[in-house]
Design a protein around this motif. Structure first.
Motif, mmCIF file in Angstrom:
data_model
loop_
_atom_site.group_PDB
_atom_site.id
_atom_site.type_symbol
_atom_site.label_atom_id
_atom_site.label_comp_id
_atom_site.label_asym_id
_atom_site.label_seq_id
_atom_site.Cartn_x
_atom_site.Cartn_y
_atom_site.Cartn_z
ATOM 1 N N LEU A 42 46.258 34.614 29.042
ATOM 2 C CA LEU A 42 46.639 34.488 27.531
ATOM 3 C C LEU A 42 46.491 33.191 26.805
ATOM 4 O O LEU A 42 45.811 33.271 25.939
ATOM 5 C CB LEU A 42 47.994 34.766 27.645
ATOM 6 N N ASP A 43 46.325 32.252 27.569
ATOM 7 C CA ASP A 43 46.064 30.803 27.086
ATOM 8 C C ASP A 43 44.489 30.820 26.898
ATOM 9 O O ASP A 43 43.995 30.441 25.733
ATOM 10 C CB ASP A 43 46.793 29.730 28.089
ATOM 11 N N THR A 44 43.851 31.374 27.719
ATOM 12 C CA THR A 44 42.173 31.383 27.535
ATOM 13 C C THR A 44 41.858 32.313 26.502
ATOM 14 O O THR A 44 41.009 31.937 25.694
ATOM 15 C CB THR A 44 41.622 31.917 28.754
ATOM 16 N N LEU A 45 42.597 33.341 26.218
ATOM 17 C CA LEU A 45 42.344 34.408 25.112
ATOM 18 C C LEU A 45 42.682 33.830 23.737
ATOM 19 O O LEU A 45 42.086 33.978 22.838
ATOM 20 C CB LEU A 45 43.255 35.710 25.268
ATOM 21 N N ARG A 49 51.127 43.483 29.735
ATOM 22 C CA ARG A 49 51.601 42.385 30.405
ATOM 23 C C ARG A 49 50.428 41.663 30.907
ATOM 24 O O ARG A 49 49.622 42.014 31.650
ATOM 25 C CB ARG A 49 52.318 42.695 31.620
ATOM 26 N N ILE A 50 50.091 40.341 30.372
ATOM 27 C CA ILE A 50 48.851 39.374 30.553
ATOM 28 C C ILE A 50 49.505 38.109 31.211
ATOM 29 O O ILE A 50 50.236 37.680 30.599
ATOM 30 C CB ILE A 50 48.126 39.404 29.222
#
Length: 85
Positions: A12-15, A6-7
């Protein structure tokens, strides 16, 4: 191996953005970052040391500490009773 993480959405957008910049899959980027984080040495925790001070000689016999505590408790009870007159 597959697993579920769970991120947070912003992370998650940055990754995803970073993976696109580096032309990697999200899985490849996350694996690389996790390996890097686990290899990076962490700073050692400093041991806590309590400062101590000399308080002078004891004014009562500490071998009789329970007797002293009982006397102080009795005095406090008497003081509270006198306040309720």
């Amino acid at each position: 191996m597959r697993t579920t993480l769970r991120i947070d959405d912003d992370l998650l957008d940055t990754l995803k953005h970073q993976a696109e910049l580096e032309d990697l899959s999200l899985t490849q980027l996350v694996n690389r970052l996790l390996r890097l984080a686990l290899r990076t040495p962490r700073p050692r925790k400093r041991l806590f040391r309590q400062a101590t001070f000399v308080m002078g000689r004891e004014q009562v016999d500490l071998n009789c500490a329970l007797d002293l505590a009982a006397k102080l408790e009795d005095e406090e009870i008497i003081r509270k009773l006198n306040l309720r007159k």
